[in-house]
Design a protein around this motif. Structure first.
Motif, PDB file in Angstrom:
ATOM      1  N   GLN A  79       2.544  39.875  30.452  1.00  0.00           N
ATOM      2  CA  GLN A  79       3.692  38.984  30.253  1.00  0.00           C
ATOM      3  C   GLN A  79       3.302  37.534  30.552  1.00  0.00           C
ATOM      4  O   GLN A  79       3.669  36.626  29.800  1.00  0.00           O
ATOM      5  N   ILE A  80       2.551  37.325  31.605  1.00  0.00           N
ATOM      6  CA  ILE A  80       2.079  35.973  31.946  1.00  0.00           C
ATOM      7  C   ILE A  80       1.212  35.431  30.819  1.00  0.00           C
ATOM      8  O   ILE A  80       1.378  34.280  30.392  1.00  0.00           O
ATOM      9  N   GLU A  81       0.301  36.245  30.314  1.00  0.00           N
ATOM     10  CA  GLU A  81      -0.591  35.813  29.221  1.00  0.00           C
ATOM     11  C   GLU A  81       0.219  35.505  27.966  1.00  0.00           C
ATOM     12  O   GLU A  81      -0.019  34.507  27.294  1.00  0.00           O
ATOM     13  N   GLN A  82       1.186  36.364  27.665  1.00  0.00           N
ATOM     14  CA  GLN A  82       2.022  36.142  26.484  1.00  0.00           C
ATOM     15  C   GLN A  82       2.820  34.846  26.630  1.00  0.00           C
ATOM     16  O   GLN A  82       2.889  34.049  25.692  1.00  0.00           O
ATOM     17  N   GLU A  83       3.414  34.632  27.790  1.00  0.00           N
ATOM     18  CA  GLU A  83       4.183  33.405  28.017  1.00  0.00           C
ATOM     19  C   GLU A  83       3.277  32.178  27.979  1.00  0.00           C
ATOM     20  O   GLU A  83       3.660  31.133  27.457  1.00  0.00           O
ATOM     21  N   ARG A  84       2.067  32.305  28.498  1.00  0.00           N
ATOM     22  CA  ARG A  84       1.113  31.195  28.472  1.00  0.00           C
ATOM     23  C   ARG A  84       0.752  30.856  27.027  1.00  0.00           C
ATOM     24  O   ARG A  84       0.748  29.697  26.630  1.00  0.00           O
ATOM     25  N   GLU A  85       0.497  31.895  26.225  1.00  0.00           N
ATOM     26  CA  GLU A  85       0.157  31.671  24.820  1.00  0.00           C
ATOM     27  C   GLU A  85       1.327  31.052  24.058  1.00  0.00           C
ATOM     28  O   GLU A  85       1.130  30.145  23.245  1.00  0.00           O
ATOM     29  N   GLN A  86       2.548  31.523  24.342  1.00  0.00           N
ATOM     30  CA  GLN A  86       3.726  30.961  23.686  1.00  0.00           C
ATOM     31  C   GLN A  86       3.914  29.494  24.082  1.00  0.00           C
ATOM     32  O   GLN A  86       4.211  28.659  23.235  1.00  0.00           O
ATOM     33  N   THR A  87       3.741  29.197  25.355  1.00  0.00           N
ATOM     34  CA  THR A  87       3.888  27.822  25.824  1.00  0.00           C
ATOM     35  C   THR A  87       2.825  26.933  25.209  1.00  0.00           C
ATOM     36  O   THR A  87       3.117  25.818  24.753  1.00  0.00           O
ATOM     37  N   LEU A  88       1.595  27.420  25.174  1.00  0.00           N
ATOM     38  CA  LEU A  88       0.499  26.663  24.583  1.00  0.00           C
ATOM     39  C   LEU A  88       0.745  26.440  23.094  1.00  0.00           C
ATOM     40  O   LEU A  88       0.575  25.338  22.584  1.00  0.00           O
ATOM     41  N   SER A  89       1.189  27.479  22.418  1.00  0.00           N
ATOM     42  CA  SER A  89       1.475  27.379  20.986  1.00  0.00           C
ATOM     43  C   SER A  89       2.602  26.375  20.732  1.00  0.00           C
ATOM     44  O   SER A  89       2.519  25.546  19.824  1.00  0.00           O
ATOM     45  N   ALA A  90       3.642  26.443  21.532  1.00  0.00           N
ATOM     46  CA  ALA A  90       4.763  25.504  21.392  1.00  0.00           C
ATOM     47  C   ALA A  90       4.302  24.068  21.659  1.00  0.00           C
ATOM     48  O   ALA A  90       4.701  23.137  20.948  1.00  0.00           O
ATOM     49  N   ALA A  91       3.444  23.887  22.664  1.00  0.00           N
ATOM     50  CA  ALA A  91       2.936  22.549  22.974  1.00  0.00           C
ATOM     51  C   ALA A  91       2.070  22.018  21.832  1.00  0.00           C
ATOM     52  O   ALA A  91       2.166  20.844  21.458  1.00  0.00           O
ATOM     53  N   LYS A  92       1.240  22.894  21.252  1.00  0.00           N
ATOM     54  CA  LYS A  92       0.405  22.479  20.119  1.00  0.00           C
ATOM     55  C   LYS A  92       1.270  22.089  18.922  1.00  0.00           C
ATOM     56  O   LYS A  92       1.005  21.097  18.258  1.00  0.00           O
ATOM     57  N   LEU A  93       2.303  22.886  18.660  1.00  0.00           N
ATOM     58  CA  LEU A  93       3.204  22.596  17.548  1.00  0.00           C
ATOM     59  C   LEU A  93       3.923  21.269  17.767  1.00  0.00           C
ATOM     60  O   LEU A  93       4.022  20.447  16.850  1.00  0.00           O
ATOM     61  N   GLU A  94       4.394  21.053  18.977  1.00  0.00           N
ATOM     62  CA  GLU A  94       5.081  19.793  19.285  1.00  0.00           C
ATOM     63  C   GLU A  94       4.129  18.612  19.133  1.00  0.00           C
ATOM     64  O   GLU A  94       4.501  17.574  18.568  1.00  0.00           O
ATOM     65  N   ALA A  95       2.906  18.768  19.611  1.00  0.00           N
ATOM     66  CA  ALA A  95       1.916  17.692  19.476  1.00  0.00           C
ATOM     67  C   ALA A  95       1.625  17.415  18.004  1.00  0.00           C
ATOM     68  O   ALA A  95       1.513  16.256  17.592  1.00  0.00           O
ATOM     69  N   LYS A  96       1.518  18.486  17.197  1.00  0.00           N
ATOM     70  CA  LYS A  96       1.267  18.314  15.770  1.00  0.00           C
ATOM     71  C   LYS A  96       2.430  17.591  15.105  1.00  0.00           C
ATOM     72  O   LYS A  96       2.227  16.696  14.286  1.00  0.00           O
ATOM     73  N   GLN A  97       3.655  17.972  15.473  1.00  0.00           N
ATOM     74  CA  GLN A  97       4.830  17.318  14.902  1.00  0.00           C
ATOM     75  C   GLN A  97       4.874  15.847  15.295  1.00  0.00           C
ATOM     76  O   GLN A  97       5.196  14.986  14.473  1.00  0.00           O
ATOM     77  N   GLN A  98       4.544  15.534  16.535  1.00  0.00           N
ATOM     78  CA  GLN A  98       4.524  14.140  16.976  1.00  0.00           C
ATOM     79  C   GLN A  98       3.445  13.359  16.243  1.00  0.00           C
ATOM     80  O   GLN A  98       3.649  12.203  15.862  1.00  0.00           O
ATOM     81  N   ARG A  99       2.291  13.987  16.025  1.00  0.00           N
ATOM     82  CA  ARG A  99       1.199  13.345  15.303  1.00  0.00           C
ATOM     83  C   ARG A  99       1.618  13.065  13.855  1.00  0.00           C
ATOM     84  O   ARG A  99       1.394  11.979  13.326  1.00  0.00           O
ATOM     85  N   LEU A 100       2.269  14.055  13.222  1.00  0.00           N
ATOM     86  CA  LEU A 100       2.733  13.872  11.843  1.00  0.00           C
ATOM     87  C   LEU A 100       3.809  12.783  11.767  1.00  0.00           C
ATOM     88  O   LEU A 100       3.814  11.981  10.840  1.00  0.00           O
TER      89      LEU A 100
END
Length: 194
Positions: A54-75
């Motif tokens: 569960q910790i790994e899954q939440e970490r991956e989800q948080t990381l994925s969400a952060a990457k997506l947000e960074a990509k959206q901000q970059r775009l």
């Protein structure tokens, strides 16, 4: 044998039997405790694995969400930069003056003239600030006249009642076509770091 001896033998036998039962009970209790401890250890390990997953899954989800947000901000930042470049280009085009503006306007009129070779009267619309320039240039075109202003950066919109044709050769339309055709290259040049 006396009754007392018999009673004592029975007692000894009962004590021995009681001792055997007690030992068997202790052994069984020890087995039950051992099984319970093993089961508890297994449950703890399972829970720890579940928590780790569960910790790994939440970490991956948080990381994925952060990457997506960074990509959206970059775009979004890229869109802002491209919008600024577009605005700067439009301002530079609107500010063209003198011979360069006349040269470009004549070229756009010449390009449109091909569509109206047989028409007797042709109406030309353009930027209000270009009325004098357009009127002067249109003296070279027989039957062509300035028909009013058109909201644009410059250039012309040419139309004829006879042929029901309209040609939009404004600086805006040229810029739009060039912008669309070269947007990827422009973006690559501006943002070559990725």
């Amino acid at each position: 044998m006396s009754l007392e001896t018999v009673v004592e033998d029975i007692r000894d036998e009962a004590r021995a039997r009681a001792e055997d039962i007690r030992e068997e009970g202790e052994e069984r209790a020890a087995e039950i405790v051992s099984e319970a401890e093993e089961e508890a250890e297994r449950v703890v390990q399972e829970r720890e694995q579940q928590v780790e997953r569960q910790i790994e899954q939440e970490r991956e989800q948080t990381l994925s969400a952060a990457k997506l947000e960074a990509k959206q901000q970059r775009l979004e930042a890229r869109r802002d930069v491209l919008a600024d470049v577009r605005e700067g280009t439009e301002a530079a085009i609107a500010d063209l003056e003198g011979d360069r503006r006349e040269e470009l306007t004549r070229a756009l009129l010449d390009a449109a003239a091909v569509e109206f070779e047989d028409d007797e009267s042709v109406a030309v619309r353009g930027r209000a600030d270009d009325e004098e320039l357009l009127t002067e240039i249109l003296d070279d075109y027989e039957g062509w006249s300035f028909a009013g202003e058109r909201e644009c950066l410059g250039g012309v919109v040419v139309e004829s009642e006879e042929s029901r044709v309209r040609v939009n050769n404004t600086f805006d339309s040229v810029l739009e076509a060039v912008w669309e055709d070269n947007l990827k290259e422009l973006s690559d040049r501006l943002f070559d770091d990725e």
